[in-house]
Design a protein around this motif. Structure first.
Motif, mmCIF file in Angstrom:
data_model
loop_
_atom_site.group_PDB
_atom_site.id
_atom_site.type_symbol
_atom_site.label_atom_id
_atom_site.label_comp_id
_atom_site.label_asym_id
_atom_site.label_seq_id
_atom_site.Cartn_x
_atom_site.Cartn_y
_atom_site.Cartn_z
ATOM 1 N N GLY A 102 -92.286 -55.275 -9.006
ATOM 2 C CA GLY A 102 -91.562 -54.162 -9.606
ATOM 3 C C GLY A 102 -90.180 -53.977 -9.009
ATOM 4 N N ILE A 103 -90.056 -54.184 -7.692
ATOM 5 C CA ILE A 103 -88.757 -54.072 -7.024
ATOM 6 C C ILE A 103 -87.793 -55.144 -7.538
ATOM 7 C CG2 ILE A 103 -87.597 -54.467 -4.822
ATOM 8 C CD1 ILE A 103 -88.606 -51.699 -4.986
ATOM 9 N N ILE A 104 -88.300 -56.360 -7.713
ATOM 10 C CA ILE A 104 -87.452 -57.440 -8.238
ATOM 11 C C ILE A 104 -86.949 -57.088 -9.633
ATOM 12 C CG2 ILE A 104 -87.433 -59.852 -8.996
ATOM 13 C CD1 ILE A 104 -89.403 -60.472 -6.765
ATOM 14 N N ILE A 105 -87.826 -56.550 -10.474
ATOM 15 C CA ILE A 105 -87.421 -56.126 -11.813
ATOM 16 C C ILE A 105 -86.369 -55.033 -11.722
ATOM 17 C CG2 ILE A 105 -88.216 -55.007 -13.934
ATOM 18 C CD1 ILE A 105 -90.937 -56.372 -13.447
ATOM 19 N N SER A 106 -86.564 -54.090 -10.803
ATOM 20 C CA SER A 106 -85.624 -52.981 -10.641
ATOM 21 C C SER A 106 -84.254 -53.473 -10.190
ATOM 22 C CB SER A 106 -86.177 -51.973 -9.633
ATOM 23 O OG SER A 106 -85.398 -50.808 -9.595
ATOM 24 N N THR A 133 -96.243 -62.537 -0.354
ATOM 25 C CA THR A 133 -95.230 -62.962 0.611
ATOM 26 C C THR A 133 -93.998 -63.523 -0.091
ATOM 27 O OG1 THR A 133 -96.981 -63.491 2.203
ATOM 28 C CG2 THR A 133 -94.810 -64.419 2.618
ATOM 29 N N LEU A 134 -94.231 -64.343 -1.115
ATOM 30 C CA LEU A 134 -93.115 -64.966 -1.831
ATOM 31 C C LEU A 134 -92.277 -63.925 -2.580
ATOM 32 C CD1 LEU A 134 -94.778 -68.214 -3.262
ATOM 33 C CD2 LEU A 134 -93.103 -68.044 -1.422
ATOM 34 N N VAL A 135 -92.930 -63.008 -3.290
ATOM 35 C CA VAL A 135 -92.155 -62.042 -4.073
ATOM 36 C C VAL A 135 -91.431 -61.057 -3.145
ATOM 37 C CG1 VAL A 135 -93.521 -62.209 -6.183
ATOM 38 C CG2 VAL A 135 -94.212 -60.593 -4.414
ATOM 39 N N PHE A 136 -92.002 -60.772 -1.971
ATOM 40 C CA PHE A 136 -91.296 -59.900 -1.024
ATOM 41 C C PHE A 136 -90.038 -60.598 -0.504
ATOM 42 C CE2 PHE A 136 -90.539 -58.513 3.403
ATOM 43 C CZ PHE A 136 -90.252 -57.172 3.160
ATOM 44 N N ALA A 137 -90.174 -61.891 -0.198
ATOM 45 C CA ALA A 137 -89.012 -62.654 0.271
ATOM 46 C C ALA A 137 -87.937 -62.735 -0.810
ATOM 47 C CB ALA A 137 -89.453 -64.054 0.696
ATOM 48 N N VAL A 138 -88.356 -62.930 -2.047
ATOM 49 C CA VAL A 138 -87.390 -62.991 -3.151
ATOM 50 C C VAL A 138 -86.708 -61.638 -3.327
ATOM 51 C CG1 VAL A 138 -87.164 -63.266 -5.654
ATOM 52 C CG2 VAL A 138 -88.580 -64.855 -4.355
ATOM 53 N N ALA A 139 -87.474 -60.553 -3.218
ATOM 54 C CA ALA A 139 -86.897 -59.216 -3.371
ATOM 55 C C ALA A 139 -85.847 -58.941 -2.304
ATOM 56 C CB ALA A 139 -88.009 -58.164 -3.309
ATOM 57 N N VAL A 140 -86.136 -59.308 -1.055
ATOM 58 C CA VAL A 140 -85.180 -59.106 0.040
ATOM 59 C C VAL A 140 -83.915 -59.921 -0.202
ATOM 60 C CG1 VAL A 140 -84.782 -59.457 2.504
ATOM 61 C CG2 VAL A 140 -86.955 -58.511 1.718
ATOM 62 N N LYS A 141 -84.105 -61.164 -0.637
ATOM 63 C CA LYS A 141 -82.954 -62.028 -0.871
ATOM 64 C C LYS A 141 -82.107 -61.521 -2.033
ATOM 65 C CE LYS A 141 -81.675 -66.866 -1.573
ATOM 66 N NZ LYS A 141 -82.162 -68.257 -1.771
ATOM 67 N N LYS A 142 -82.741 -61.112 -3.103
ATOM 68 C CA LYS A 142 -82.004 -60.618 -4.269
ATOM 69 C C LYS A 142 -81.244 -59.342 -3.934
ATOM 70 C CE LYS A 142 -82.314 -61.756 -8.112
ATOM 71 N NZ LYS A 142 -81.457 -62.590 -8.967
ATOM 72 N N PHE A 143 -81.865 -58.463 -3.153
ATOM 73 C CA PHE A 143 -81.211 -57.216 -2.833
ATOM 74 C C PHE A 143 -80.035 -57.436 -1.893
ATOM 75 C CE2 PHE A 143 -80.870 -53.082 -0.637
ATOM 76 C CZ PHE A 143 -80.589 -52.314 -1.745
ATOM 77 N N ARG A 144 -80.144 -58.380 -0.997
ATOM 78 C CA ARG A 144 -79.016 -58.675 -0.086
ATOM 79 C C ARG A 144 -77.831 -59.166 -0.896
ATOM 80 N NH1 ARG A 144 -81.412 -62.029 3.176
ATOM 81 N NH2 ARG A 144 -81.856 -60.525 4.822
ATOM 82 N N LYS A 145 -78.079 -59.938 -1.928
ATOM 83 C CA LYS A 145 -76.983 -60.421 -2.771
ATOM 84 C C LYS A 145 -76.314 -59.254 -3.492
ATOM 85 C CE LYS A 145 -78.738 -65.076 -3.691
ATOM 86 N NZ LYS A 145 -79.214 -66.022 -4.725
ATOM 87 N N ARG A 146 -77.090 -58.278 -3.917
ATOM 88 C CA ARG A 146 -76.490 -57.131 -4.597
ATOM 89 C C ARG A 146 -75.602 -56.352 -3.644
ATOM 90 N NH1 ARG A 146 -78.495 -55.441 -9.482
ATOM 91 N NH2 ARG A 146 -76.741 -53.995 -9.296
ATOM 92 N N ILE A 147 -76.036 -56.226 -2.356
ATOM 93 C CA ILE A 147 -75.230 -55.511 -1.375
ATOM 94 C C ILE A 147 -73.927 -56.245 -1.122
ATOM 95 C CG2 ILE A 147 -75.121 -54.805 1.041
ATOM 96 C CD1 ILE A 147 -78.059 -54.122 0.889
ATOM 97 N N ASP A 148 -74.032 -57.578 -1.009
ATOM 98 C CA ASP A 148 -72.820 -58.359 -0.780
ATOM 99 C C ASP A 148 -71.852 -58.256 -1.952
ATOM 100 O OD1 ASP A 148 -73.894 -59.101 1.590
ATOM 101 O OD2 ASP A 148 -74.698 -61.012 0.861
#
Length: 370
Positions: A271-275, A355-370
Motif C-alpha cells: 500500500g505504501i508503494i502504491i501511495s 522484505t522485498l516490498v519494504f526495501a522497494v518502498a524505502v528505495k522509492k521514497f528516498r528517490k521522491r525526497i531527492d
C-alpha cells in the motif's frame, strides 16, 4: 534508525486517523460488513434446485419418482405443467432450473420390467448447478430403479468414502477462512495507500521532508497504526468466523495471528508503494490499491478457483500473489490443524515478499525526497 522518530510519525498518523471518520469506518466496519455479506452470499452448496414437472402418466409410480426427488432435498418442486410449451416457459423465464418430463407409458413399462426413458431439461446457463443437478438425478434414478424392481444392485467395486477435515462438506468451512484473507488483503492495502498520497495532496509532506526522519523510519511510523488496525480486524474476523458462522478452527489461533502479521506487513508495504507512486492523488491511490489487492486475492489465490485448473501462464502469475500463500495457511490452520512445520514454505515466501516490498518502498521514497 531511532525509535523516538518512528513513534512520533506513528503518533501523527494516529491523530490523522482519529480525525478522519471515513478511515475509521473503513478500518473497523468494512471488514465485518464484507465478511457477513460474502459469508452468507457465497456458497457452493447446491440444494433446493427449482424443478418443474410434466407428468403425462399421472400414476402411482410417477408420483413416487417425483416424491423421491422432492424428499432428497436437492430439488424443490415449483410447479406442474401440461405441455412442452409450459416447460419452455419455466426454463426461459428462470422459474425453474430443471424440468422432469415423464412419459405416458411410465408405469406400464415399470410393471412389465421394460426400460423407460424419462426426459430431463437442465438450464445450462449455470454450468456448475447443471452439472451437479445431473449427478443428483442419475443417483436418484438408480435408487428408484432398484426400489421399483426389487433387485439389489451389487457393485463390482465397493468404495468406502471418508472425507477428512470437512466431513459434512460444508462450503462455509472453507469459504470463511479464505474470505478473511481476501478482506484483509484489501483493507491493509487500501488504508496504507492513502498515507503518503494524503501528505502530498495536503501539502504537509514538505514539512516531513525537512525533519531528520529517515525514509525507513517514516515508512515504519506510517504503517505501524494500520498494522495494529489490521491485527484487530483479523482477530475480530476470526472470532466472527468461529462463533457466528460456526466454522471450527482446529489449529492454533496464535499461530494464525503470528502468520497474519507477516502477511499484513507485506500488504501495508504494498500500500505504501502504491501511495508513493500515486503522486499526491488519494483517489488514484485507492483505486489502484483496490484493483491490485482485491482481484488477485479473489481470483488468483485459490480461494474460489483451483489454481491447478487455470491456464499455465496464470498459474505462474499466482506465485507472486501473497494471498495465495496465506489462503493455504488460513485453510490449513482452520480445517487441518496444521502446525508451522507444515506451513514453513508459505511462511518463508511471505517473509521474503514482505522484505522485498519494504526495501522497494524505502528505495522509492528516498528517490521522491531527492
Amino acid at each position: 534508525m531511532k525509535f523516538v522518530r518512528i513513534r512520533a510519525v506513528a503518533k501523527k498518523e494516529i491523530i490523522q486517523i482519529r480525525r478522519d471518520p471515513l478511515s475509521l469506518t473503513i478500518a473497523f466496519l468494512m471488514p465485518l460488513i464484507q465478511l457477513f455479506i460474502f459469508g452468507y452470499a457465497i456458497s457452493f452448496d447446491i440444494n433446493n434446485i427449482d424443478t418443474v414437472i410434466y407428468d403425462r402418466d399421472r400414476s402411482y409410480e410417477s408420483r413416487e419418482l417425483v416424491s423421491e426427488m422432492s424428499a432428497s432435498g436437492y430439488f424443490s418442486i415449483v410447479g406442474y405443467v401440461d405441455s412442452y410449451r409450459e416447460v419452455d416457459s419455466y426454463i426461459e423465464l428462470n422459474k425453474a432450473k430443471v424440468a422432469l418430463m415423464i412419459r405416458d407409458d411410465f408405469s406400464r413399462a415399470i410393471k412389465t420390467g421394460r426400460p423407460v426413458q424419462v426426459g430431463v431439461v437442465i438450464d445450462g446457463s449455470d454450468s456448475n448447478t447443471a452439472t451437479i443437478a445431473d449427478g443428483y438425478l442419475n443417483g436418484i434414478a438408480l435408487q428408484f430403479s432398484a426400489r421399483m424392481s426389487g433387485v439389489k444392485i451389487e457393485p463390482i467395486i465397493d468404495i468406502r468414502n471418508r472425507v477428512w477435515y470437512n466431513p459434512e462438506l460444508k462450503s462455509r468451512n472453507f469459504i470463511v477462512p479464505g474470505l478473511i484473507v481476501v478482506i484483509m488483503a484489501v483493507i491493509v492495502a487500501l488504508l496504507t495507500s492513502l498515507t503518503i498520497a494524503r501528505e502530498w495532496e495536503r501539502g504537509t509532506m514538505e514539512q516531513l521532508i525537512s525533519t531528520p526522519v529517515k525514509p525507513a523510519e517514516l515508512i515504519i511510523g506510517k504503517i505501524a497504526p494500520y498494522f495494529m488496525i489490521g491485527l484487530i480486524d483479523i482477530i475480530v474476523a476470526i472470532i466472527a468466523g468461529v462463533f457466528w458462522f460456526g466454522v471450527p478452527i482446529y489449529g492454533s489461533p496464535l499461530l494464525l495471528l503470528a502468520l497474519s502479521c507477516i502477511f499484513m506487513f507485506g500488504g501495508v508495504c504494498t500500500g505504501i508503494i502504491i501511495s508513493i507512486n500515486a503522486r499526491g492523488s488519494q483517489s488514484v491511490a485507492s483505486q489502484v490499491a483496490l484493483i491490485t489487492s482485491f482481484l488477485p486475492a479473489l481470483l488468483l489465490s485459490g480461494f474460489v478457483f483451483a489454481i491447478s485448473n487455470m491456464p499455465a501462464p496464470l498459474q505462474i502469475v499466482t506465485y507472486v500473489i501473497p494471498a495465495r500463500y496465506f489462503v493455504t495457511i488460513s485453510k490449513s490452520i482452520f480445517m487441518k490443524g496444521s502446525g508451522i512445520d507444515a506451513l514453513i514454505t508459505e511462511t518463508l515466501l511471505l517473509t521474503l515478499y514482505g522484505t522485498l516490498v519494504f526495501a522497494v518502498a524505502v528505495k522509492k521514497f528516498r528517490k521522491r525526497i531527492d
